[in-house]
Design a protein around this motif. Structure first.
Motif, mmCIF file in Angstrom:
data_model
loop_
_atom_site.group_PDB
_atom_site.id
_atom_site.type_symbol
_atom_site.label_atom_id
_atom_site.label_comp_id
_atom_site.label_asym_id
_atom_site.label_seq_id
_atom_site.Cartn_x
_atom_site.Cartn_y
_atom_site.Cartn_z
ATOM 1 N N LEU A 2 -20.707 88.840 74.765
ATOM 2 C CA LEU A 2 -20.131 88.478 76.066
ATOM 3 C C LEU A 2 -20.865 87.288 76.674
ATOM 4 O O LEU A 2 -20.240 86.354 77.200
ATOM 5 C CB LEU A 2 -20.178 89.670 77.036
ATOM 6 C CG LEU A 2 -19.137 90.759 76.819
ATOM 7 C CD1 LEU A 2 -19.404 91.943 77.749
ATOM 8 C CD2 LEU A 2 -17.745 90.231 77.071
ATOM 9 N N LEU A 3 -22.198 87.332 76.609
ATOM 10 C CA LEU A 3 -22.979 86.221 77.156
ATOM 11 C C LEU A 3 -22.687 84.917 76.406
ATOM 12 O O LEU A 3 -22.575 83.846 77.016
ATOM 13 C CB LEU A 3 -24.475 86.544 77.109
ATOM 14 C CG LEU A 3 -24.939 87.619 78.109
ATOM 15 C CD1 LEU A 3 -26.385 88.009 77.833
ATOM 16 C CD2 LEU A 3 -24.778 87.118 79.533
ATOM 17 N N ALA A 4 -22.492 85.025 75.089
ATOM 18 C CA ALA A 4 -22.171 83.829 74.288
ATOM 19 C C ALA A 4 -20.796 83.294 74.684
ATOM 20 O O ALA A 4 -20.604 82.073 74.795
ATOM 21 C CB ALA A 4 -22.231 84.154 72.801
ATOM 22 N N ARG A 43 -21.169 81.536 78.014
ATOM 23 C CA ARG A 43 -21.852 80.257 77.801
ATOM 24 C C ARG A 43 -20.884 79.215 77.258
ATOM 25 O O ARG A 43 -20.817 78.089 77.750
ATOM 26 C CB ARG A 43 -23.030 80.455 76.832
ATOM 27 C CG ARG A 43 -23.808 79.166 76.551
ATOM 28 C CD ARG A 43 -24.665 79.253 75.322
ATOM 29 N NE ARG A 43 -23.781 79.438 74.167
ATOM 30 C CZ ARG A 43 -24.101 80.158 73.091
ATOM 31 N NH1 ARG A 43 -25.268 80.748 72.999
ATOM 32 N NH2 ARG A 43 -23.268 80.262 72.097
ATOM 33 N N ASP A 44 -20.112 79.622 76.241
ATOM 34 C CA ASP A 44 -19.164 78.678 75.637
ATOM 35 C C ASP A 44 -18.106 78.247 76.643
ATOM 36 O O ASP A 44 -17.709 77.079 76.677
ATOM 37 C CB ASP A 44 -18.509 79.296 74.405
ATOM 38 C CG ASP A 44 -19.505 79.577 73.286
ATOM 39 O OD1 ASP A 44 -20.614 79.000 73.313
ATOM 40 O OD2 ASP A 44 -19.170 80.386 72.382
ATOM 41 N N GLU A 45 -17.657 79.174 77.476
ATOM 42 C CA GLU A 45 -16.643 78.860 78.482
ATOM 43 C C GLU A 45 -17.215 77.890 79.516
ATOM 44 O O GLU A 45 -16.532 76.950 79.940
ATOM 45 C CB GLU A 45 -16.160 80.154 79.157
ATOM 46 C CG GLU A 45 -14.920 80.001 79.996
ATOM 47 C CD GLU A 45 -13.690 79.564 79.214
ATOM 48 O OE1 GLU A 45 -12.908 78.771 79.765
ATOM 49 O OE2 GLU A 45 -13.499 79.989 78.053
ATOM 50 N N LEU A 46 -18.452 78.145 79.921
ATOM 51 C CA LEU A 46 -19.092 77.238 80.880
ATOM 52 C C LEU A 46 -19.272 75.849 80.275
ATOM 53 O O LEU A 46 -19.098 74.829 80.955
ATOM 54 C CB LEU A 46 -20.444 77.808 81.327
ATOM 55 C CG LEU A 46 -20.369 79.004 82.288
ATOM 56 C CD1 LEU A 46 -21.749 79.601 82.512
ATOM 57 C CD2 LEU A 46 -19.742 78.592 83.614
ATOM 58 N N LYS A 47 -19.628 75.787 78.986
ATOM 59 C CA LYS A 47 -19.773 74.485 78.316
ATOM 60 C C LYS A 47 -18.442 73.737 78.317
ATOM 61 O O LYS A 47 -18.406 72.529 78.545
ATOM 62 C CB LYS A 47 -20.271 74.674 76.881
ATOM 63 C CG LYS A 47 -21.735 74.924 76.762
ATOM 64 C CD LYS A 47 -22.120 75.006 75.289
ATOM 65 C CE LYS A 47 -23.606 75.295 75.138
ATOM 66 N NZ LYS A 47 -23.994 75.444 73.735
ATOM 67 N N LYS A 48 -17.362 74.470 78.067
ATOM 68 C CA LYS A 48 -16.035 73.826 78.051
ATOM 69 C C LYS A 48 -15.706 73.275 79.426
ATOM 70 O O LYS A 48 -15.210 72.144 79.556
ATOM 71 C CB LYS A 48 -14.949 74.847 77.669
ATOM 72 C CG LYS A 48 -14.770 75.077 76.231
ATOM 73 C CD LYS A 48 -13.496 75.914 76.052
ATOM 74 C CE LYS A 48 -13.612 76.812 74.864
ATOM 75 N NZ LYS A 48 -12.457 77.702 74.759
ATOM 76 N N GLN A 49 -15.988 74.068 80.460
ATOM 77 C CA GLN A 49 -15.662 73.637 81.811
ATOM 78 C C GLN A 49 -16.521 72.451 82.224
ATOM 79 O O GLN A 49 -16.040 71.509 82.865
ATOM 80 C CB GLN A 49 -15.854 74.782 82.820
ATOM 81 C CG GLN A 49 -14.794 75.856 82.692
ATOM 82 C CD GLN A 49 -15.068 77.036 83.636
ATOM 83 O OE1 GLN A 49 -16.002 77.035 84.398
ATOM 84 N NE2 GLN A 49 -14.183 78.032 83.551
ATOM 85 N N ASN A 50 -17.781 72.475 81.887
ATOM 86 C CA ASN A 50 -18.676 71.360 82.244
ATOM 87 C C ASN A 50 -18.331 70.122 81.424
ATOM 88 O O ASN A 50 -18.428 69.003 81.912
ATOM 89 C CB ASN A 50 -20.145 71.728 82.022
ATOM 90 C CG ASN A 50 -20.629 72.687 83.097
ATOM 91 O OD1 ASN A 50 -20.067 72.750 84.171
ATOM 92 N ND2 ASN A 50 -21.684 73.434 82.782
ATOM 93 N N GLY A 51 -17.932 70.300 80.190
ATOM 94 C CA GLY A 51 -17.568 69.166 79.337
ATOM 95 C C GLY A 51 -16.280 68.525 79.804
ATOM 96 O O GLY A 51 -16.118 67.318 79.757
ATOM 97 N N SER A 52 -15.337 69.302 80.341
ATOM 98 C CA SER A 52 -14.073 68.737 80.780
ATOM 99 C C SER A 52 -14.191 68.123 82.154
ATOM 100 O O SER A 52 -13.410 67.279 82.547
ATOM 101 C CB SER A 52 -12.969 69.803 80.789
ATOM 102 O OG SER A 52 -13.276 70.823 81.715
#
Length: 145
Positions: A129-131, A134-143
């Motif tokens: 879940l934490l991973a 993290r991946d979702e936050l990376k996607k949002q920050n990258g976009s």
């Protein structure tokens, strides 16, 4: 679709055939139960009640006294034949008991299977879940950049 073909389709449904079979078997079973009640159990009840025939119990509504139900009916007196009600209740209780015992015996013959507990579906672990977060936050920050 014609009325005939609709009726034919309706009548040939499995439910209707099963119901018809149940009615026929039920009618045959009823004769067995009636015989058990009339020929076996009712005489025993007669002995236990001192030979009382409940079907001969009545009240004449005209206030007169009659030696028998037949005499009251011959005199065209209005009568309440409460004995018939008592006999019907006794017959019902006997039939209900007989069917209950029959179904109890039937249930014992059925193969009983222990239901296996169904395992609850496994969810993701805390780390997974934490991973995912993290991946979702990376996607949002990258976009956002």
């Amino acid at each position: 679709m014609s009325l005939y073909s609709e009726f034919k389709k309706f009548i040939m449904k499995g439910d209707i055939v099963a119901l018809a079979t149940a009615v026929v078997i039920g009618a045959a079973f009823k004769t067995i139960i009636d015989s058990v009640v009339k020929d076996v159990i009712t005489p025993i009840i007669g002995v236990l009640t001192g030979g009382t025939d409940f079907t001969r119990k009545f009240i004449a509504l005209n206030g007169e006294s009659y030696a028998s139900l037949a005499e009251a009916q011959e005199a065209k007196a209005a009568v309440i034949t409460y004995g018939n009600l008592i006999q019907a209740i006794i017959n019902f209780l006997i039939v209900a008991l007989f069917i209950f015992l029959f179904l109890q015996a039937y249930e014992k013959t059925k193969k009983k299977e222990d239901p296996k507990p169904v395992a609850a579906p496994k969810g993701p672990t805390q780390e997974e879940l934490l991973a995912q977060i993290r991946d979702e936050l990376k996607k949002q920050n990258g976009s956002a950049t």
